[in-house]
Design a protein around this motif. Structure first.
Motif, PDB file in Angstrom:
ATOM      1  N   GLN A 282      -1.152  -9.557  11.100  1.00 51.89           N
ATOM      2  CA  GLN A 282      -2.333  -9.901  10.310  1.00 51.89           C
ATOM      3  C   GLN A 282      -2.913  -8.681   9.611  1.00 51.89           C
ATOM      4  OE1 GLN A 282      -3.444 -12.890   9.315  1.00 51.89           O
ATOM      5  NE2 GLN A 282      -1.544 -13.466  10.323  1.00 51.89           N
ATOM      6  N   SER A 283      -2.871  -7.549  10.264  1.00 52.08           N
ATOM      7  CA  SER A 283      -3.354  -6.317   9.648  1.00 52.08           C
ATOM      8  C   SER A 283      -2.529  -5.984   8.404  1.00 52.08           C
ATOM      9  CB  SER A 283      -3.285  -5.166  10.655  1.00 52.08           C
ATOM     10  OG  SER A 283      -3.626  -3.954  10.042  1.00 52.08           O
ATOM     11  N   ILE A 284      -1.223  -6.116   8.525  1.00 52.18           N
ATOM     12  CA  ILE A 284      -0.347  -5.852   7.374  1.00 52.18           C
ATOM     13  C   ILE A 284      -0.598  -6.889   6.283  1.00 52.18           C
ATOM     14  CG2 ILE A 284       2.061  -5.890   6.592  1.00 52.18           C
ATOM     15  CD1 ILE A 284       2.741  -4.490   9.293  1.00 52.18           C
ATOM     16  N   ALA A 285      -0.614  -8.156   6.658  1.00 54.52           N
ATOM     17  CA  ALA A 285      -0.833  -9.220   5.673  1.00 54.52           C
ATOM     18  C   ALA A 285      -2.189  -9.061   4.989  1.00 54.52           C
ATOM     19  CB  ALA A 285      -0.732 -10.590   6.345  1.00 54.52           C
ATOM     20  N   ASN A 286      -3.207  -8.735   5.755  1.00 54.60           N
ATOM     21  CA  ASN A 286      -4.552  -8.573   5.178  1.00 54.60           C
ATOM     22  C   ASN A 286      -4.665  -7.349   4.277  1.00 54.60           C
ATOM     23  OD1 ASN A 286      -5.408 -10.880   6.481  1.00 54.60           O
ATOM     24  ND2 ASN A 286      -6.308  -9.781   8.194  1.00 54.60           N
ATOM     25  N   SER A 287      -3.787  -6.378   4.478  1.00 57.09           N
ATOM     26  CA  SER A 287      -3.841  -5.189   3.630  1.00 57.09           C
ATOM     27  C   SER A 287      -3.190  -5.435   2.275  1.00 57.09           C
ATOM     28  CB  SER A 287      -3.187  -3.989   4.323  1.00 57.09           C
ATOM     29  OG  SER A 287      -1.788  -4.144   4.369  1.00 57.09           O
ATOM     30  N   ILE A 288      -2.493  -6.547   2.140  1.00 59.37           N
ATOM     31  CA  ILE A 288      -1.887  -6.902   0.851  1.00 59.37           C
ATOM     32  C   ILE A 288      -2.964  -7.588   0.022  1.00 59.37           C
ATOM     33  CG2 ILE A 288      -0.116  -8.286  -0.277  1.00 59.37           C
ATOM     34  CD1 ILE A 288       1.574  -7.823   2.293  1.00 59.37           C
ATOM     35  N   GLN A 289      -3.431  -6.884  -0.970  1.00 58.72           N
ATOM     36  CA  GLN A 289      -4.543  -7.371  -1.780  1.00 58.72           C
ATOM     37  C   GLN A 289      -4.165  -8.561  -2.659  1.00 58.72           C
ATOM     38  OE1 GLN A 289      -7.770  -6.014  -1.559  1.00 58.72           O
ATOM     39  NE2 GLN A 289      -6.779  -5.106   0.218  1.00 58.72           N
ATOM     40  N   HIS A 290      -2.904  -8.597  -3.093  1.00 54.27           N
ATOM     41  CA  HIS A 290      -2.484  -9.626  -4.042  1.00 54.27           C
ATOM     42  C   HIS A 290      -1.154 -10.257  -3.628  1.00 54.27           C
ATOM     43  CE1 HIS A 290      -5.639  -8.222  -6.717  1.00 54.27           C
ATOM     44  NE2 HIS A 290      -5.217  -6.998  -6.489  1.00 54.27           N
ATOM     45  N   PRO A 291      -1.170 -11.168  -2.648  1.00 56.20           N
ATOM     46  CA  PRO A 291       0.101 -11.782  -2.234  1.00 56.20           C
ATOM     47  C   PRO A 291       0.772 -12.539  -3.377  1.00 56.20           C
ATOM     48  CG  PRO A 291      -1.756 -12.881  -1.192  1.00 56.20           C
ATOM     49  CD  PRO A 291      -2.295 -11.683  -1.884  1.00 56.20           C
ATOM     50  N   GLU A 292      -0.027 -13.032  -4.311  1.00 61.28           N
ATOM     51  CA  GLU A 292       0.536 -13.757  -5.447  1.00 61.28           C
ATOM     52  C   GLU A 292       1.386 -12.860  -6.347  1.00 61.28           C
ATOM     53  OE1 GLU A 292      -3.399 -12.161  -6.880  1.00 61.28           O
ATOM     54  OE2 GLU A 292      -2.695 -13.074  -5.026  1.00 61.28           O
ATOM     55  N   TYR A 293       1.249 -11.551  -6.178  1.00 63.25           N
ATOM     56  CA  TYR A 293       2.081 -10.623  -6.952  1.00 63.25           C
ATOM     57  C   TYR A 293       3.559 -10.811  -6.654  1.00 63.25           C
ATOM     58  CZ  TYR A 293      -1.600  -7.670  -9.002  1.00 63.25           C
ATOM     59  OH  TYR A 293      -2.644  -7.172  -9.748  1.00 63.25           O
ATOM     60  N   LEU A 294       3.880 -11.367  -5.493  1.00 59.64           N
ATOM     61  CA  LEU A 294       5.283 -11.631  -5.190  1.00 59.64           C
ATOM     62  C   LEU A 294       5.871 -12.557  -6.246  1.00 59.64           C
ATOM     63  CD1 LEU A 294       7.770 -11.284  -3.512  1.00 59.64           C
ATOM     64  CD2 LEU A 294       6.879 -12.899  -1.865  1.00 59.64           C
ATOM     65  N   LEU A 295       5.044 -13.437  -6.801  1.00 58.15           N
ATOM     66  CA  LEU A 295       5.480 -14.347  -7.858  1.00 58.15           C
ATOM     67  C   LEU A 295       5.245 -13.765  -9.248  1.00 58.15           C
ATOM     68  CD1 LEU A 295       3.888 -17.576  -6.392  1.00 58.15           C
ATOM     69  CD2 LEU A 295       6.217 -16.752  -6.074  1.00 58.15           C
ATOM     70  N   GLU A 296       4.146 -13.063  -9.419  1.00 59.03           N
ATOM     71  CA  GLU A 296       3.750 -12.604 -10.750  1.00 59.03           C
ATOM     72  C   GLU A 296       4.254 -11.201 -11.087  1.00 59.03           C
ATOM     73  OE1 GLU A 296      -0.486 -12.994 -10.458  1.00 59.03           O
ATOM     74  OE2 GLU A 296      -0.363 -15.145 -10.072  1.00 59.03           O
ATOM     75  N   HIS A 297       4.198 -10.303 -10.118  1.00 56.77           N
ATOM     76  CA  HIS A 297       4.609  -8.905 -10.300  1.00 56.77           C
ATOM     77  C   HIS A 297       5.354  -8.454  -9.036  1.00 56.77           C
ATOM     78  CE1 HIS A 297       1.794  -8.856 -13.649  1.00 56.77           C
ATOM     79  NE2 HIS A 297       0.847  -9.272 -12.831  1.00 56.77           N
TER      80      HIS A 297
ATOM     81  N   LEU B  31       5.608  -2.540   1.327  1.00 58.29           N
ATOM     82  CA  LEU B  31       6.236  -1.391   1.983  1.00 58.29           C
ATOM     83  C   LEU B  31       5.205  -0.354   2.411  1.00 58.29           C
ATOM     84  CD1 LEU B  31       9.371  -1.184  -0.284  1.00 58.29           C
ATOM     85  CD2 LEU B  31       9.318  -1.853   2.121  1.00 58.29           C
ATOM     86  N   MET B  32       4.191  -0.153   1.616  1.00 59.44           N
ATOM     87  CA  MET B  32       3.125   0.777   2.015  1.00 59.44           C
ATOM     88  C   MET B  32       2.379   0.232   3.237  1.00 59.44           C
ATOM     89  SD  MET B  32       3.689   3.283   0.140  1.00 59.44           S
ATOM     90  CE  MET B  32       2.351   4.368   0.535  1.00 59.44           C
ATOM     91  N   ALA B  33       2.225  -1.086   3.309  1.00 62.72           N
ATOM     92  CA  ALA B  33       1.587  -1.696   4.487  1.00 62.72           C
ATOM     93  C   ALA B  33       2.465  -1.492   5.724  1.00 62.72           C
ATOM     94  CB  ALA B  33       1.332  -3.182   4.243  1.00 62.72           C
ATOM     95  N   TYR B  34       3.788  -1.621   5.568  1.00 60.60           N
ATOM     96  CA  TYR B  34       4.699  -1.352   6.688  1.00 60.60           C
ATOM     97  C   TYR B  34       4.536   0.081   7.168  1.00 60.60           C
ATOM     98  CZ  TYR B  34       7.511  -5.549   5.589  1.00 60.60           C
ATOM     99  OH  TYR B  34       7.956  -6.822   5.375  1.00 60.60           O
ATOM    100  N   ILE B  35       4.527   0.990   6.213  1.00 56.13           N
ATOM    101  CA  ILE B  35       4.431   2.416   6.551  1.00 56.13           C
ATOM    102  C   ILE B  35       3.138   2.708   7.306  1.00 56.13           C
ATOM    103  CG2 ILE B  35       4.164   4.729   5.547  1.00 56.13           C
ATOM    104  CD1 ILE B  35       6.187   3.747   3.346  1.00 56.13           C
ATOM    105  N   SER B  36       2.046   2.064   6.901  1.00 60.18           N
ATOM    106  CA  SER B  36       0.756   2.317   7.549  1.00 60.18           C
ATOM    107  C   SER B  36       0.733   1.880   9.009  1.00 60.18           C
ATOM    108  CB  SER B  36      -0.378   1.640   6.776  1.00 60.18           C
ATOM    109  OG  SER B  36      -0.356   0.241   6.990  1.00 60.18           O
ATOM    110  N   GLN B  37       1.599   0.947   9.371  1.00 58.00           N
ATOM    111  CA  GLN B  37       1.639   0.438  10.748  1.00 58.00           C
ATOM    112  C   GLN B  37       2.942   0.807  11.454  1.00 58.00           C
ATOM    113  OE1 GLN B  37      -0.776  -1.291  12.397  1.00 58.00           O
ATOM    114  NE2 GLN B  37      -2.140  -1.072  10.669  1.00 58.00           N
TER     115      GLN B  37
END
Length: 185
Positions: free
Chosen positions: A64-79, A88-94
């Motif tokens: 949840q910490s990693i998921a919550n740190s992703i500001q724009h999950p919709e970017y997976l579709l848009e960008h 990947l930066m969220a992975y690195i942080s944890q």
């Protein structure tokens, strides 16, 4: 939350991380965790059913910490390239905590949990995509593929690894859009 309860929770989790860093989950007993945390077994059981319940709770917190740190999950579709960088930066942080909690028999749980969490966020915004098989394959490939490519190559130059994974993730989107165009024709 009561300060004492919070302190006890923190003590249990810290003791668990310390033990988990030294041995597999299956080898940790409630007795040794309680000794390490300096609590009674009844206190432990007031918070968790068993060691696996504690492990699941801590794994879920990290996911949840990693998921919550992703500001724009919709970017997976848009960008998608930007999304891959953010993930990947969220992975690195944890990284340290995930290496401990998701080692041994728990290793495969992490990528699956991240995928489930990110898909849930995306499907909340785009519910019509939930039944789109091709989209589900693309999402799984981008999320799982990014994670595993990162894991297997983190000893290299991390920025190069991130750039390559981001580029590949971006290319997958164009393949999906191409497929959509063909199916509409």
């Amino acid at each position: 939350m009561d300060l004492r309860i919070e302190k006890t929770e923190r003590g249990i989790k810290n003791a668990f991380i310390e033990l988990r860093s030294k041995k597999p989950l299956e080898k940790i007993t409630v007795k040794e965790l309680c000794e390490s945390a300096r609590i009674n077994k009844s206190t432990f059981y007031a918070h968790y059913k068993d060691i696996y319940d504690l492990s699941d709770a801590m794994e879920e917190e990290v996911v949840q910490s990693i998921a919550n740190s992703i500001q724009h999950p919709e970017y997976l579709l848009e960008h998608p390239a930007e999304f891959a960088r953010e993930l990947l930066m969220a992975y690195i942080s944890q990284n340290s905590l995930t290496a401990i909690l998701f080692s041994g028999s728990q290793a495969n749980h992490f990528a699956d949990s991240i995928e489930r969490s990110i898909k849930q966020m995306i499907f909340e915004k785009y519910p019509e995509l939930k039944e789109d098989t091709a989209m589900n394959v693309m999402l799984s490939y981008c999320i799982q593929g990014s994670y595993h490519a990162y894991q297997k190559n983190r000893s290299g130059d991390i920025m190069t690894v991130i750039d390559v994974i981001a580029g590949m993730t971006g290319a997958i989107r164009s393949m999906y859009e191409e497929r959509l165009g063909e199916s509409r024709s």
